[in-house]
Design a protein around this motif. Structure first.
Motif, PDB file in Angstrom:
ATOM      1  N   UNK A  78      27.153  38.536  29.089  1.00 62.96           N
ATOM      2  CA  UNK A  78      25.738  38.568  29.056  1.00 62.96           C
ATOM      3  C   UNK A  78      25.117  40.121  28.934  1.00 62.96           C
ATOM      4  N   UNK A  79      25.515  40.727  29.733  1.00 64.07           N
ATOM      5  CA  UNK A  79      25.107  42.096  30.097  1.00 64.07           C
ATOM      6  C   UNK A  79      25.747  43.064  29.127  1.00 64.07           C
ATOM      7  N   UNK A  80      26.822  42.836  28.284  1.00 62.97           N
ATOM      8  CA  UNK A  80      27.486  43.578  27.261  1.00 62.97           C
ATOM      9  C   UNK A  80      26.429  43.363  26.027  1.00 62.97           C
ATOM     10  N   UNK A  81      26.217  42.143  25.674  1.00 61.08           N
ATOM     11  CA  UNK A  81      25.274  41.794  24.708  1.00 61.08           C
ATOM     12  C   UNK A  81      23.769  41.833  24.675  1.00 61.08           C
ATOM     13  N   UNK A  87      20.959  43.532  31.932  1.00 60.49           N
ATOM     14  CA  UNK A  87      21.947  43.272  32.854  1.00 60.49           C
ATOM     15  C   UNK A  87      21.738  41.880  33.555  1.00 60.49           C
ATOM     16  N   UNK A  88      21.787  40.892  32.860  1.00 57.77           N
ATOM     17  CA  UNK A  88      21.468  39.588  33.509  1.00 57.77           C
ATOM     18  C   UNK A  88      22.725  39.313  34.529  1.00 57.77           C
ATOM     19  N   UNK A  89      24.025  39.660  34.055  1.00 53.83           N
ATOM     20  CA  UNK A  89      25.046  39.627  35.063  1.00 53.83           C
ATOM     21  C   UNK A  89      25.063  40.233  36.404  1.00 53.83           C
ATOM     22  N   UNK A  90      24.458  41.551  36.289  1.00 54.11           N
ATOM     23  CA  UNK A  90      24.201  42.135  37.422  1.00 54.11           C
ATOM     24  C   UNK A  90      23.255  41.547  38.613  1.00 54.11           C
ATOM     25  N   UNK A  91      22.212  40.697  37.669  1.00 55.30           N
ATOM     26  CA  UNK A  91      21.285  39.895  38.659  1.00 55.30           C
ATOM     27  C   UNK A  91      21.691  38.794  39.512  1.00 55.30           C
ATOM     28  N   UNK A 327      44.631  46.550  39.212  1.00 52.08           N
ATOM     29  CA  UNK A 327      44.115  46.181  38.037  1.00 52.08           C
ATOM     30  C   UNK A 327      42.457  46.047  38.152  1.00 52.08           C
ATOM     31  N   UNK A 328      42.247  45.290  39.558  1.00 53.07           N
ATOM     32  CA  UNK A 328      40.668  45.230  39.616  1.00 53.07           C
ATOM     33  C   UNK A 328      39.939  46.509  39.770  1.00 53.07           C
ATOM     34  N   UNK A 329      40.581  47.650  40.574  1.00 53.74           N
ATOM     35  CA  UNK A 329      39.965  48.810  40.506  1.00 53.74           C
ATOM     36  C   UNK A 329      39.927  49.507  39.383  1.00 53.74           C
ATOM     37  N   UNK A 330      40.788  49.550  38.381  1.00 54.74           N
ATOM     38  CA  UNK A 330      41.001  49.987  37.188  1.00 54.74           C
ATOM     39  C   UNK A 330      39.501  49.749  36.405  1.00 54.74           C
ATOM     40  N   UNK A 331      39.480  48.244  36.570  1.00 56.56           N
ATOM     41  CA  UNK A 331      38.289  47.913  35.561  1.00 56.56           C
ATOM     42  C   UNK A 331      37.065  48.284  36.078  1.00 56.56           C
ATOM     43  N   UNK A 332      36.840  48.139  37.477  1.00 57.51           N
ATOM     44  CA  UNK A 332      35.589  48.655  38.108  1.00 57.51           C
ATOM     45  C   UNK A 332      35.491  50.072  37.867  1.00 57.51           C
ATOM     46  N   UNK A 333      36.313  50.812  37.897  1.00 63.50           N
ATOM     47  CA  UNK A 333      36.063  52.484  37.529  1.00 63.50           C
ATOM     48  C   UNK A 333      35.752  52.791  36.196  1.00 63.50           C
ATOM     49  N   UNK A 334      36.156  51.836  35.178  1.00 62.07           N
ATOM     50  CA  UNK A 334      35.908  52.001  33.844  1.00 62.07           C
ATOM     51  C   UNK A 334      35.063  51.079  33.193  1.00 62.07           C
ATOM     52  N   UNK A 335      33.991  50.414  34.162  1.00 59.08           N
ATOM     53  CA  UNK A 335      33.015  49.827  33.568  1.00 59.08           C
ATOM     54  C   UNK A 335      31.863  50.660  32.833  1.00 59.08           C
ATOM     55  N   UNK A 336      31.304  49.930  31.971  1.00 61.10           N
ATOM     56  CA  UNK A 336      30.169  50.951  31.195  1.00 61.10           C
ATOM     57  C   UNK A 336      28.957  50.657  31.995  1.00 61.10           C
ATOM     58  N   UNK A 337      28.468  51.537  32.935  1.00 59.68           N
ATOM     59  CA  UNK A 337      27.536  51.423  33.648  1.00 59.68           C
ATOM     60  C   UNK A 337      26.017  51.302  33.174  1.00 59.68           C
ATOM     61  N   UNK A 338      26.038  51.503  31.882  1.00 60.82           N
ATOM     62  CA  UNK A 338      24.783  51.276  31.293  1.00 60.82           C
ATOM     63  C   UNK A 338      24.598  49.667  31.104  1.00 60.82           C
ATOM     64  N   UNK A 339      25.735  48.792  30.911  1.00 62.11           N
ATOM     65  CA  UNK A 339      25.869  47.308  30.715  1.00 62.11           C
ATOM     66  C   UNK A 339      26.069  46.589  31.809  1.00 62.11           C
ATOM     67  N   UNK A 340      26.976  47.302  32.693  1.00 58.77           N
ATOM     68  CA  UNK A 340      27.445  46.445  33.944  1.00 58.77           C
ATOM     69  C   UNK A 340      27.603  47.163  34.954  1.00 58.77           C
ATOM     70  N   UNK A 341      27.244  47.114  36.192  1.00 58.67           N
ATOM     71  CA  UNK A 341      26.985  48.053  37.356  1.00 58.67           C
ATOM     72  C   UNK A 341      28.049  47.714  38.563  1.00 58.67           C
ATOM     73  N   UNK A 342      28.279  48.519  39.520  1.00 59.55           N
ATOM     74  CA  UNK A 342      29.108  48.078  40.710  1.00 59.55           C
ATOM     75  C   UNK A 342      28.133  48.185  41.737  1.00 59.55           C
TER      76      UNK A 342
END
Length: 423
Positions: A78-81, A87-91, A327-342
């Motif tokens: 949802x956040x990507x699109x 960022x509804x996923x972040x909400x 695997x989880x850390x790699x995904x978290x580090x490589x997230x596009x922060x403009x679409x999905x945040x940590x």
């Protein structure tokens, strides 16, 4: 004449929500793209569009009792699109973060868990407990870094100059490790019991969903078993989040979660066998069944030889855990922060689990090598990290293991989502 509905927004709630990860919710202009593209959202009254509206309006009562925040598995589609970057996923993630703070009792723990500023006082509790034990045992053994040998006559470890590194000698399991962690475990169960009770009470206001062809509403236990089989063990919801267009990071997220779950199961079995062998053997001996007691004690006796099946299972658990964390850390580090945040909750959980696995492996390696100067301090940090993971579990992101499982089970019971076998 139409009925007038009075909306009373809670602006303080909106600000708190933005502070824990929902900072971009004001960008939403209600296009409903998020609800359309979500692979998990039900057709009837889908999420997360309605949650975006409620959050913008500050409708706290609706959001804190909303079962749908737990049905989301945060795949980020949802956040990507989202055309506005709302960022509804972040909400939804932020709403769960707020729930962790308030579901269980002792909200002070939830408040401390919500930011890095609370990390020091949270860590200070176990650090002080185990620090006092270390000081007392150092006075008893004559060294802060003692080595030991087994005293068969006294049936215990005896400090000697040229012995082996033995964690149970410096931190005796019978008097320090086991009693403390039993209390921590009971404290955690109490927190979850109260949290789940509050959650189910809030869900009572949820509308019941009528399903055509459904003969009768299943009992909660059958829904819970179905959830454990399909959503927990098989990770079907995580797999449903992925499609043919899912990238490598999405696949790694699903595999990482699964491997980390199996790692914890393996290590729980190891801990259970050691504890049951030790205390079970003691109990059997105490009631006069000495021969059987000796056998049971031998099963859980530590340190174990390399070839012992329980030791091998511990190695497997450690390997699966590191793989899952990578695997989880790699995904978290490589997230596009403009679409999905940590959020802080994400990094706290990853950090505490990384600390547990790395210090556990490090303590084992330096114990085998006989390097007391490194083995004991690393083991001390390991004890602190394990204490923090367990004691504060109902207020942390990992609490979703219990809360989401309960929410999914309740959602199946009322017909909000189908049973796993019916998909």
């Amino acid at each position: 004449m139409s009925n007038t509905v009075k909306v009373q927004p809670d602006l303080k709630f909106v600000k708190e929500l933005q502070a824990v990860g929902g900072d971009s919710l004001k960008k939403c202009y209600q296009c409903a793209t998020c609800s359309v593209v979500c692979p998990l959202s039900p057709d009837d009254n889908p999420y997360p569009r309605k949650e975006m509206v409620w959050a913008q309006w500050g409708l706290k009562d609706r959001l804190v009792n909303d079962i749908d925040i737990w049905l989301c598995h945060n795949c980020g589609t949802c956040s990507d699109l989202c055309p506005r970057g709302a960022k509804p996923g972040d909400l939804l993630s932020a709403l769960r973060n707020m729930a962790y703070r308030n579901l269980a009792p002792l909200p002070i723990i939830g408040k401390l868990m919500s930011s890095s500023a609370g990390l020091l006082p949270l860590a200070a509790v176990p650090a002080l407990i185990y620090g006092i034990i270390w000081v007392i045992m150092a006075g008893k053994t004559g060294s802060f870094l003692p080595t030991f040998e087994w005293d068969a006559a006294a049936h215990g470890w005896k400090a000697v100059a040229d012995g082996s590194v033995v964690f149970g000698g410096l931190f005796p399991g019978d008097y320090t490790i086991d009693p403390i962690f039993i209390l921590v475990f009971l404290f955690m169960l109490w927190g979850f019991f109260a949290g789940v009770r509050n959650m189910l009470k809030a869900f009572d206001a949820q509308p019941k969903t009528f399903i055509v062809g459904r003969k009768k509403e299943p009992c909660f236990i059958s829904c819970l078993i179905d959830t454990i089989i399909y959503e927990v063990l098989q990770h079907t919801q995580f797999n449903d989040c992925n499609d043919e267009e899912s990238d490598e990071l999405d696949q790694k997220r699903s595999n990482g979660h699964r491997m980390l779950m199996f790692a914890f199961i393996a290590l729980m079995v190891v801990t259970g066998v050691v504890a049951s062998g030790h205390w079970g053997g003691w109990f059997l001996t105490a009631i006069g069944v000495e021969s059987l007691g000796s056998i049971v004690s031998a099963i859980g006796h530590t340190p174990m030889p390399w070839w012992h099946p329980i030791k091998l299972l511990a190695f497997v658990g450690a390997g699966l855990g590191v793989y899952g964390l990578l695997a989880l850390t790699k995904r978290r580090v490589n997230l596009d922060q403009s679409k999905q945040s940590s959020s802080w909750y994400d990094w706290y959980l990853l950090t505490i689990i990384w600390t547990i696995f790395l210090t556990g492996i490090g303590a084992f390696v330096f114990r085998i090598l006989g390097v007391a100067l490194l083995a004991y301090p690393i083991y001390y940090v390991h004890l602190i990290a394990v204490f923090m993971l367990l004691a504060y579990l109902p207020w942390s992101k990992l609490g979703h293991l219990v809360y989401r499982t309960v929410a999914l089970s309740y959602a199946k019971k009322i017909g909000r989502i189908p049973m796993g076998a019916d998909k």
